[in-house]
Scaffold this active site. Structure first.
Site, PDB file in Angstrom:
ATOM      1  N   GLU A  85       0.808  -1.125   0.116  1.00 41.93           N
ATOM      2  CA  GLU A  85      -0.031   0.040   0.084  1.00 41.93           C
ATOM      3  C   GLU A  85       0.947   1.054   0.053  1.00 41.93           C
ATOM      4  OE1 GLU A  85      -2.684  -0.183   3.265  1.00 41.93           O
ATOM      5  OE2 GLU A  85      -3.554  -2.082   2.820  1.00 41.93           O
ATOM      6  N   CYS A  98       3.182   8.680   1.473  1.00 41.37           N
ATOM      7  CA  CYS A  98       3.497   7.957   2.275  1.00 41.37           C
ATOM      8  C   CYS A  98       3.806   6.321   1.834  1.00 41.37           C
ATOM      9  CB  CYS A  98       2.314   7.596   3.434  1.00 41.37           C
ATOM     10  SG  CYS A  98       2.612   6.919   4.853  1.00 41.37           S
ATOM     11  N   CYS A 105       4.420  -6.722   7.965  1.00 39.34           N
ATOM     12  CA  CYS A 105       5.106  -6.353   8.892  1.00 39.34           C
ATOM     13  C   CYS A 105       5.607  -7.175  10.039  1.00 39.34           C
ATOM     14  CB  CYS A 105       4.795  -4.977   9.666  1.00 39.34           C
ATOM     15  SG  CYS A 105       5.917  -4.021  10.832  1.00 39.34           S
ATOM     16  N   CYS A 109       2.440  -4.731  16.023  1.00 40.61           N
ATOM     17  CA  CYS A 109       1.906  -3.847  16.907  1.00 40.61           C
ATOM     18  C   CYS A 109       0.398  -3.996  16.947  1.00 40.61           C
ATOM     19  CB  CYS A 109       2.028  -2.334  16.515  1.00 40.61           C
ATOM     20  SG  CYS A 109       3.879  -1.940  16.440  1.00 40.61           S
ATOM     21  N   CYS A 112      -2.178  -1.967  14.886  1.00 36.76           N
ATOM     22  CA  CYS A 112      -2.105  -1.696  13.296  1.00 36.76           C
ATOM     23  C   CYS A 112      -2.331  -3.013  12.442  1.00 36.76           C
ATOM     24  CB  CYS A 112      -0.478  -1.452  13.322  1.00 36.76           C
ATOM     25  SG  CYS A 112      -0.015  -1.364  11.440  1.00 36.76           S
ATOM     26  N   GLU A 153       8.491  -2.089   8.904  1.00 35.38           N
ATOM     27  CA  GLU A 153       9.309  -1.418   9.902  1.00 35.38           C
ATOM     28  C   GLU A 153      10.755  -1.109   8.884  1.00 35.38           C
ATOM     29  OE1 GLU A 153      12.007   0.485  11.841  1.00 35.38           O
ATOM     30  OE2 GLU A 153       9.879   0.095  12.981  1.00 35.38           O
ATOM     31  N   SER A 184       9.943   6.901   9.653  1.00 33.71           N
ATOM     32  CA  SER A 184       8.823   6.380  10.940  1.00 33.71           C
ATOM     33  C   SER A 184       9.537   5.250  11.417  1.00 33.71           C
ATOM     34  CB  SER A 184       7.733   6.719  10.638  1.00 33.71           C
ATOM     35  OG  SER A 184       7.140   6.159  11.831  1.00 33.71           O
ATOM     36  N   SER A 207       7.822   5.936  16.988  1.00 35.60           N
ATOM     37  CA  SER A 207       6.383   5.670  17.456  1.00 35.60           C
ATOM     38  C   SER A 207       6.550   5.019  18.735  1.00 35.60           C
ATOM     39  CB  SER A 207       5.897   4.362  16.362  1.00 35.60           C
ATOM     40  OG  SER A 207       5.588   5.101  15.265  1.00 35.60           O
ATOM     41  N   LEU A 208       6.472   5.840  19.743  1.00 34.22           N
ATOM     42  CA  LEU A 208       6.545   5.344  21.128  1.00 34.22           C
ATOM     43  C   LEU A 208       5.297   5.099  21.777  1.00 34.22           C
ATOM     44  CD1 LEU A 208       8.974   5.695  23.060  1.00 34.22           C
ATOM     45  CD2 LEU A 208       8.156   7.830  24.040  1.00 34.22           C
ATOM     46  N   HIS A 209       4.240   5.738  21.850  1.00 28.30           N
ATOM     47  CA  HIS A 209       2.750   5.236  22.028  1.00 28.30           C
ATOM     48  C   HIS A 209       2.663   4.656  23.620  1.00 28.30           C
ATOM     49  CE1 HIS A 209       2.493   5.497  17.971  1.00 28.30           C
ATOM     50  NE2 HIS A 209       2.984   4.186  17.468  1.00 28.30           N
ATOM     51  N   ASN A 283      -6.757   4.253  15.836  1.00 28.50           N
ATOM     52  CA  ASN A 283      -8.076   3.970  14.940  1.00 28.50           C
ATOM     53  C   ASN A 283      -8.489   2.636  15.262  1.00 28.50           C
ATOM     54  OD1 ASN A 283      -9.060   2.579  12.140  1.00 28.50           O
ATOM     55  ND2 ASN A 283      -8.063   3.768  11.223  1.00 28.50           N
ATOM     56  N   CYS A 325      -2.509   2.218   7.549  1.00 23.21           N
ATOM     57  CA  CYS A 325      -1.800   1.205   6.486  1.00 23.21           C
ATOM     58  C   CYS A 325      -2.313  -0.058   7.083  1.00 23.21           C
ATOM     59  CB  CYS A 325      -0.520   1.379   7.177  1.00 23.21           C
ATOM     60  SG  CYS A 325       0.567   3.082   6.876  1.00 23.21           S
TER      61      CYS A 325
END
Length: 338
Positions: A85, A98, A105, A109, A112, A153, A184, A207-209, A283, A325
């Site tokens: 994508e 993007c 991946c 996560c 995601c 990643e 990222s 991307s800490l989150h 999301n 994504c």
């Protein structure tokens, strides 16, 4: 190929060096991907090129355009049948692409969609670069900003990602300014340190989150291998070498990482760094997580700002087309199983 490698190959075939510039102009500026259509080359030269090179641009399987903000989501099929994508984002006066770096991946996560479709393989540098060309060809837009924030990643496909960046910033190809390139990452400390040695001066987004390892372990499994403090230390090293402001991505999840103490801990973690925090309401399409209430999101931001941390709330573009994504790829994979 890099410009230098392409020139070498062209000269090995007996063509003059300037022919390389002509060919790259057709590909990167005019978006012509068939040698027969490169009319300032002789028929003999075009035949020679066809015998020795191929220009592979991914096939558009699905394309969705947002009625809200014109965000365009592409699902591409590669020559081996796998899909990836890309997203075209519109801003005032410029467009951003993007792009993906892997098929699926391996990080997985929990919030995601990409990770839920599984990991297949890394993309090669050509497959990464070709996403930009395919977007420009279809949209008639000139891409000014590139974000390595699609599927995958980037730092787990380091060599191909760095090669693709060097191709895209070359004046003979896309001539994208390096400060218009953002990478990222979920945070792979040793690879962030390696990236700092490249002296590329690109924008780094982490991307800490979460503000504690206990919470981050629950949503980002790789955190059990690389702690938050290791990531912060690597980020400090990168900033010392590049003097670039870092972006911290922080997905806000209702009653998980959206408490006042989370904001205060995050501010403390980032103390001493030149950072900008992107607060992103989760999301929930492919997860059981919910977005916090709007007042709570605003309060989180306020705590950071009052602690001296620059922060902004980033609401999802292309919400009506599921532009996040991995979502189109999952739907495509599921449809094939029915």
């Amino acid at each position: 190929m890099t410009y230098e490698k392409f020139v070498q190959k062209i000269q090995e075939l007996g063509l003059e060096k300037y022919r390389a510039d002509q060919i790259l102009d057709w590909i990167y500026k005019k978006h012509v991907f068939v040698f027969e259509q490169m009319t300032n080359l002789s028929k003999q030269h075009r035949s020679l090129l066809r015998e020795n090179f191929c220009i592979q641009i991914p096939k558009i399987v699905s394309k969705r355009v947002s009625s809200i903000d014109k965000t365009t989501k592409y699902l591409y099929e590669l020559p081996d049948g796998n899909t990836i994508e890309s997203v075209l984002l519109f801003h005032e006066g410029y467009a951003t692409a993007c792009i993906s770096t892997q098929i699926g991946c391996p990080v997985k996560c929990s919030f995601c969609a990409t990770g839920q479709s599984g990991f297949v393989r890394n993309l090669d540098a050509g497959e990464i670069v070709s996403q930009i060309l395919a977007i420009e060809k279809d949209s008639k837009q000139t891409i000014r900003n590139i974000v390595y924030m699609g599927m995958g990643e980037p730092l787990l496909n380091y060599d191909n990602v760095i090669k693709s960046i060097k191709i895209l910033i070359d004046k003979k190809t896309k001539n994208i300014g390096i400060r218009r390139v953002t990478l990222s990452t979920v945070g792979i400390p040793e690879m962030i340190l390696k990236l700092s040695e490249e002296r590329l001066d690109l924008n780094l987004a982490i991307s800490l989150h979460a503000s504690t390892n206990e919470k981050r372990d629950q949503i980002i499994p790789i955190n059990r291998k690389y702690s938050i403090q290791e990531i912060i230390n690597a980020a400090k090293n990168y900033q010392e070498r590049s003097d670039r402001r870092l972006t911290i991505e922080y997905i806000l999840i209702k009653e998980f990482n959206d408490f006042d103490e989370d904001a205060r801990r995050l501010a403390k973690l980032l103390n001493g760094l030149k950072v900008f925090v992107n607060l992103i309401p989760v999301n929930s399409t492919f997860s059981n997580f919910e977005k916090p209430a709007k007042w709570k999101i605003n309060r989180f931001k306020e705590i950071l700002i009052n602690s001296g941390i620059e922060a902004e709330i980033r609401y999802e573009k292309g919400a009506d087309i599921e532009a996040a994504c991995g979502q189109l790829r999952i739907r495509n994979l599921l449809s094939k199983q029915l």
